[in-house]
Design a protein around this motif. Sequence first.
Motif, PDB file in Angstrom:
ATOM      1  N   MET A 295       0.850  -1.192   0.000  1.00  0.00           N
ATOM      2  CA  MET A 295       0.000   0.000   0.000  1.00  0.00           C
ATOM      3  C   MET A 295       0.885   1.240   0.000  1.00  0.00           C
ATOM      4  SD  MET A 295      -2.978   0.976   2.724  1.00  0.00           S
ATOM      5  CE  MET A 295      -4.078   2.361   2.428  1.00  0.00           C
ATOM      6  N   THR A 296       0.574   2.229  -0.804  1.00  0.00           N
ATOM      7  CA  THR A 296       1.422   3.395  -0.932  1.00  0.00           C
ATOM      8  C   THR A 296       0.810   4.590  -0.259  1.00  0.00           C
ATOM      9  OG1 THR A 296       0.396   3.892  -3.052  1.00  0.00           O
ATOM     10  CG2 THR A 296       2.434   2.625  -3.102  1.00  0.00           C
ATOM     11  N   ASP A 297       1.647   5.596  -0.111  1.00  0.00           N
ATOM     12  CA  ASP A 297       1.272   6.847   0.527  1.00  0.00           C
ATOM     13  C   ASP A 297       0.323   7.633  -0.368  1.00  0.00           C
ATOM     14  OD1 ASP A 297       1.286   9.347   1.673  1.00  0.00           O
ATOM     15  OD2 ASP A 297       3.288   9.849   0.926  1.00  0.00           O
TER      16      ASP A 297
ATOM     17  N   LEU B 278       6.812   6.708  -1.470  1.00  0.00           N
ATOM     18  CA  LEU B 278       7.250   5.779  -0.440  1.00  0.00           C
ATOM     19  C   LEU B 278       6.103   4.882   0.002  1.00  0.00           C
ATOM     20  CD1 LEU B 278       9.445   8.102   1.814  1.00  0.00           C
ATOM     21  CD2 LEU B 278      10.230   6.396   0.154  1.00  0.00           C
ATOM     22  N   PRO B 279       6.370   3.645   0.426  1.00  0.00           N
ATOM     23  CA  PRO B 279       5.314   2.743   0.888  1.00  0.00           C
ATOM     24  C   PRO B 279       4.722   3.225   2.207  1.00  0.00           C
ATOM     25  CG  PRO B 279       7.468   1.759   1.218  1.00  0.00           C
ATOM     26  CD  PRO B 279       7.694   2.993   0.418  1.00  0.00           C
ATOM     27  N   ARG B 280       3.516   2.770   2.503  1.00  0.00           N
ATOM     28  CA  ARG B 280       2.780   3.226   3.674  1.00  0.00           C
ATOM     29  C   ARG B 280       3.554   2.993   4.977  1.00  0.00           C
ATOM     30  NH1 ARG B 280      -0.477   6.865   4.992  1.00  0.00           N
ATOM     31  NH2 ARG B 280      -1.728   6.391   3.140  1.00  0.00           N
TER      32      ARG B 280
ATOM     33  N   THR C  72       6.692   3.038   5.510  1.00  0.00           N
ATOM     34  CA  THR C  72       7.722   4.065   5.639  1.00  0.00           C
ATOM     35  C   THR C  72       7.104   5.410   5.980  1.00  0.00           C
ATOM     36  OG1 THR C  72       9.093   2.901   4.029  1.00  0.00           O
ATOM     37  CG2 THR C  72       9.635   5.195   4.457  1.00  0.00           C
TER      38      THR C  72
ATOM     39  N   ARG D 255      14.566   5.222  -2.936  1.00  0.00           N
ATOM     40  CA  ARG D 255      13.607   5.060  -1.842  1.00  0.00           C
ATOM     41  C   ARG D 255      14.328   4.699  -0.537  1.00  0.00           C
ATOM     42  NH1 ARG D 255       9.846   2.377  -5.895  1.00  0.00           N
ATOM     43  NH2 ARG D 255       8.210   3.931  -6.254  1.00  0.00           N
TER      44      ARG D 255
ATOM     45  N   THR E 215      14.482   7.143   2.647  1.00  0.00           N
ATOM     46  CA  THR E 215      13.975   6.659   3.939  1.00  0.00           C
ATOM     47  C   THR E 215      14.990   6.910   5.046  1.00  0.00           C
ATOM     48  OG1 THR E 215      12.606   4.962   2.880  1.00  0.00           O
ATOM     49  CG2 THR E 215      13.167   4.630   5.199  1.00  0.00           C
TER      50      THR E 215
END
Length: 302
Positions: free
Chosen positions: A1-3, A116-118, A120, A172, A176
Amino acid sequence: MTDRTTQGGAGGAEAQDGIRTFPFPTDLSLSGVGMQVGPMGAGHTWHVDAPLERVHRIDFHVVMLFHEGPVRHMIDFAEHEVGAGDILWIRPGQVHRFSRTDRYRGTVLTMQPGFLPRATVEATGLYRYDLPPTLRPDPERLAALEHALAQLEREYVDTTTLPLSLHTAVLRHSLTAFLLRLSHLAASSAEADRERADTTFTRFRDAVEKGFATNHSVSAYADTLGYSRRTLVRAVRAATGQTPKGFIDKRVILEAKRLLAHTGMPIGRIGVAVGFPDSANFSKFFHQHTGTTPVVFRAELN
């Protein structure tokens, strides 16, 4: 799931009323990735459309680490003065305005929601709007942040060593690492502020943030929180130097200014949105607190 960009409260209402925002300028990003990092200064192109030296709103993240100063930058109608070693962190949905852009010296990072992924996003507190936008790291933390940001910039400009998919993955990871350091600094600064603040004020502040659009009564907040009015007055004055009523009014005015600046909503509807069903009462309230009328305030932004 992404931001993805999410804002509660008035942010949703603004979106429904067609508030104009400026999206992340993908066309200015190397290889079209969802971030940019590089030097501020003469020749730096910030955004092809946004009116930088006028109040505007963006839907992406901006982090500026300054090498020189002072520079004054407005965020949510509050002026912030920053200098060498200071950081400004502007989040999606916040209104802001540059001073003369040729005075900005340092490194700027911009990031598109969704890059960025959720997990993170949550770990780095990207949408912690309660955290301060101005950060002043001590020399040790500043050195670590500068090193992490320099590494991120090196990876960003290296578009030939790796295939695009791997290049993006490395970006990424590097991003991060930098954001984890930055968020730790922001959280530490906020925690220090909270330790200096009275718990009574903190609860009051949170209640006002949730209810200012419909509740302007100090007594009502005191009753809801289980405090006497006198206790609330003491706590708020100790933390802010203001009365509870002054604190509430300031938050209402901020929201009114946001709606005036970034929506085409009629004045009467804006009044209703911040708790004034009668437009004349809203205009009177706005004038008392700003010295101008809603109509004139909006006209001066155009």
